[in-house]
Design an enzyme around this catalytic site. Structure first.
Site, PDB file in Angstrom:
ATOM      1  CD  GLU B  52      58.700  21.181 110.355  1.00  0.00           C
ATOM      2  OE1 GLU B  52      59.105  22.344 110.109  1.00  0.00           O
ATOM      3  OE2 GLU B  52      59.439  20.173 110.327  1.00  0.00           O
ATOM      4  CG  PHE B 114      69.388  14.047 116.484  1.00  0.00           C
ATOM      5  CD1 PHE B 114      70.048  15.231 116.191  1.00  0.00           C
ATOM      6  CD2 PHE B 114      68.592  13.466 115.508  1.00  0.00           C
ATOM      7  CE1 PHE B 114      69.916  15.827 114.951  1.00  0.00           C
ATOM      8  CE2 PHE B 114      68.457  14.052 114.255  1.00  0.00           C
ATOM      9  CZ  PHE B 114      69.126  15.238 113.981  1.00  0.00           C
ATOM     10  CD  GLN B 115      65.438  15.990 114.121  1.00  0.00           C
ATOM     11  OE1 GLN B 115      64.731  15.002 113.963  1.00  0.00           O
ATOM     12  NE2 GLN B 115      65.674  16.861 113.137  1.00  0.00           N
ATOM     13  CE  LYS B 164      62.139   6.046 114.911  1.00  0.00           C
ATOM     14  NZ  LYS B 164      63.426   6.410 114.311  1.00  0.00           N
ATOM     15  CG  MET B 487      49.683  48.129 111.268  1.00  0.00           C
ATOM     16  SD  MET B 487      48.399  49.340 110.863  1.00  0.00           S
ATOM     17  CE  MET B 487      47.018  48.269 110.438  1.00  0.00           C
TER      18      MET B 487
END
Lengths: 166, 589
Positions: B52, B114-115, B164, B487
């Site tokens: 993502e 969940f999630q 949802k 760097m």
């Protein structure tokens, strides 16, 4: 004319914000992530239920007031924000305080009368008082009650409106 | 979709279409599943990413290259936390972006489902604004508001979190009656971005400029956001004032122009840094006095008055107090400055001939330079960057990761067109370049897109080359492999007594050529100078696949000039070969 009780580094801001979930978190989060300090905060819906009014007392030592105002104004849910000039505004704060009565009921009641505080609740050896005034006057009452023994204390944080004499 | 949506999921996709979305980047999962069903029938091209974070950076790259808002869509929980980095990146670089996240059903919010994560809470500090939608009827309006906020005023990322149940057609809570997103009033009583600059202040600024003997136009990324490159060119030529372009503004003013001094700041070139430092007036246009530009603030441009133009009023006076501060869109304000300057006439302008000759003296004395490699040495990264520049047309879009290669790219590429340079300036996000390049290529399929990357960066997001292959979005990657976090190594060498702590990656693994090939790209390894140009030419002939050229570069090479952290810009350290020249110029002013 009301003279601000706050020290010069404290400024009073009033904001009109959308009355929506999470708005207070956005405001508080901004203060914390930008390192601004809030001294006191009072928030409640206005007469128009779509909006709430927040009164902040901010500690601007180290952060210019201008920057605090502009960053708050950038929040999408902040509709309006301005600083209240202490010379042209009225500030009030409410305090609830429970004190020990002990053997000094007479002296305590003299103070209650002197300040015209309200007795909200009475126990065998304790009194709960309520008083609203300028914040500095609350400090003063608090100090006078301290020798009796303060059991619990809650102040609301100050609220303010522009005064009408300017 | 032809029939009108009847549920939140269809309404969301239709609303995105109505906003003109052509491409979006995302990855489906549980909570966002109902929205992915109508995607099948949508006109929007969905690019399926491998992580993502890639979706977020692709949306950013798309936005940088096209000027249109980038859109990404991911599910709840870990997917939402994975886009936090791109959101923060877009926030700091003012990139217009709309991110849709799935959320657990309304009734499950707050139950540690969940999630589940508190996406709006987590992203509050890294978005311009975010929404948690609770009623499907609000979806078209909120999507319109999200695009409006993302693209107006100071652009930025906006997140829309969608539970949802309100998008799932099997759930009665998702039922809604469709309306066009822009057919209802927006409900944003606190959002009124101001674009017009105050005419009196513009007049004051024009007069201040006219009196300046040593002025510099200090140009930032806001010029690009305001699409103001053309009026900027007119203003600079009219006034004959030198221009510095910050890391975010490379290309906003052509590097080949005689008035262009290039990039200022920590790794800016000597002339850009010193011209700002010695200026009597800085005209800041869409820049924000970032610490990488100013160095130690109390020693920055000590004699300069400041004109500060920014669309974000909170930038005015945030870092450096101004003499004239103008809130407004850079394009509008610059056009105003041009008008007034013309009215004032050329006779009104102070004599700047001495300043111009001082500046060109610095340019002659302190060009960017580096030591050529000796036989047997590994490749010099600066040499590779020059070859890359010379092997590509000026309208090539160059994307960069973060580190030495980024600075070398900004220094040694020649940026002559706006919107050809895409990098992570504010947040400094390693791994930005490959997904950003894919996003840019998706938005500009006819343009050549090169990603320059370091080996540390590459290992963070290289998997998106699989996305590039599968989705047929071929990009070219110039991988500068010095086996180090270069760097950080440079800082340890210069400021930590060469005590190298946890900066050596590996001389042996991974095998970048095999890795590239395994992802469907062409892999080429280049180790000697004479192979560099042919490899670039070969990569440019391959257009049906991505190409990764691994340039094996010299880890000892550092980025110069450099203003050490905590030093003022007067203490700029130039290339070791030029340092003796600096000692000669101590008294010059």
């Amino acid at each position: 004319m009301n003279v601000s009780s706050a020290s010069p580094r404290w400024h009073t801001l009033v904001a009109t914000v959308e009355n929506k979930p999470g708005v207070l978190a956005r405001v508080a989060g901004l203060f914390s992530r930008r390192g601004f300090n809030i001294h006191s905060l009072a928030v409640a819906p206005t007469d128009d239920e779509r909006f709430s009014r927040i009164t902040f007392t901010v500690d601007i030592e180290g952060t210019p007031l201008d920057q605090v105002v502009k960053q708050l104004d950038k929040l999408i849910n902040v509709v309006d924000i301005s600083e209240l000039n202490p010379a042209h505004s009225v500030e009030r704060e409410l305090m609830l305080i429970t004190v020990e009565v002990g053997e000094y009921r007479k002296e305590l009641m003299e103070i209650v009368d002197d300040y015209r505080a309200y007795v909200l609740s009475e126990g065998d050896d304790r009194l709960m008082l309520s008083w609203s005034a300028r914040p500095a006057r609350l400090d003063e009452l608090e100090e006078r009650l301290r020798p009796f023994g303060i059991v619990e204390l809650q102040r609301t944080g100050r609220v303010a409106l522009p005064s009408l004499d300017n | 979709m032809s029939t009108n949506p009847t549920n939140g999921g269809e309404a969301l996709v239709r609303a995105l279409e109505c906003e003109g979305v052509e491409v979006m980047f995302g990855l489906p999962g549980g909570a966002i599943l109902p929205v992915y069903d109508p995607i099948i029938d949508s006109s929007i091209r969905h690019v399926l990413v491998r992580h993502e974070q890639g979706a977020g950076h692709m949306a950013e790259g798309y936005a940088h290259a096209t000027g249109k808002p980038g859109v990404c869509m991911v599910t709840s929980g870990p997917a939402a936390t994975n886009v936090v980095t791109p959101l923060a990146d877009a926030m700091l670089d003012s990139v217009p972006m709309v991110c849709i996240t799935g959320q657990v059903p309304l009734a499950a919010i707050g139950t540690d489902a969940f999630q589940e994560c508190d996406t709006t809470g987590i992203t509050m500090a890294v978005t311009k604004h975010n929404f948690l939608v609770t009623d499907p009827q609000d979806i078209p309006r909120i999507i319109h508001e999200a695009f409006h906020i993302a693209t107006t005023g100071r652009p930025g990322p906006v997140l829309v979190d969608i539970p949802k149940d309100i998008v799932d057609p099997v759930n009665p809570r998702s039922a809604m009656t469709w309306y066009e997103p822009d057919s209802v009033p927006m409900e944003l009583p606190g959002y009124h971005p101001q674009t017009d600059g105050d005419p009196a202040l513009i007049q004051e600024a024009a007069e201040l400029i006219a009196h300046a003997e040593r002025p510099v136009l200090y140009v930032g990324g806001g010029i690009l956001k305001a699409r103001a490159a053309e009026p900027l060119l007119e203003l600079a030529e009219l006034l004959q004032i030198p221009v510095v372009t910050t890391l975010m503004a490379r290309g906003a003013f052509p590097d080949s122009h005689e008035l262009c001094l290039g990039m200022p700041g920590m790794h800016g070139n000597y002339t850009a840094v010193t011209a700002m430092q010695r200026a009597d007036l800085l005209v800041s246009l869409g820049a924000r006095f970032d610490d990488r530009v100013t160095g130690r603030l109390d020693g920055f441009a000590p004699d300069a008055k400041i004109i500060h133009v920014d669309i974000d009023p909170a930038e005015l006076g945030k870092v450096r107090q101004y003499n004239v501060g103008i809130q407004g869109d850079c394009k509008v304000v610059i056009e105003g400055l041009v008008d007034i300057t013309k009215k004032l006439g050329s006779g009104a302008q102070a004599d700047r001939s001495a300043w111009r000759s001082t500046v060109s003296g610095w340019q002659e004395k302190f060009p960017l330079t580096y030591e050529q490699s000796l036989p047997g040495d590994k490749l010099k990264p600066q040499f590779v960057m020059e070859q890359l520049r010379d092997g590509n047309p000026a309208d090539t879009i160059l994307c960069s990761g973060v580190g030495q290669h980024q600075m070398h790219a900004s220094q040694f590429w020649r940026f002559d067109h706006p919107y050809t340079w895409i990098n992570s300036g504010g947040l400094g996000t390693m791994g930005f370049s490959i997904p950003a390049a894919i996003g840019a290529k998706a938005g500009m399929p006819d343009r050549r897109v090169w990603a320059v990357d370091g080996d540390g960066n590459f290992q963070m997001t290289a998997q998106e080359l699989v996305t590039a292959t599968v989705e047929d979005i071929p990009i070219k990657v110039a991988l500068f492999n010095n086996s180090y976090l270069g760097m950080v190594r440079q800082w340890q060498e210069m400021f930590y007594d060469e005590r190298f702590s946890e900066v050596h990656l590996s001389d042996h693994v991974p095998d970048y050529v095999k890795w590239a090939e395994s992802m469907g790209a062409v892999g080429i390894r280049v180790e000697s100078p004479e192979e560099v140009a042919p490899a670039i030419a070969k990569a440019n002939e391959i257009n049906d696949r991505s190409v990764v050229i691994e340039f094996v570069t010299d880890a000892r090479e550092n980025v110069f000039p450099m203003v050490p952290a905590g030093a003022t810009n007067s203490d700029v350290v130039v290339d070791p070969s030029q340092q003796h020249l600096l000692d000669d110029t101590g008294g010059e002013s």
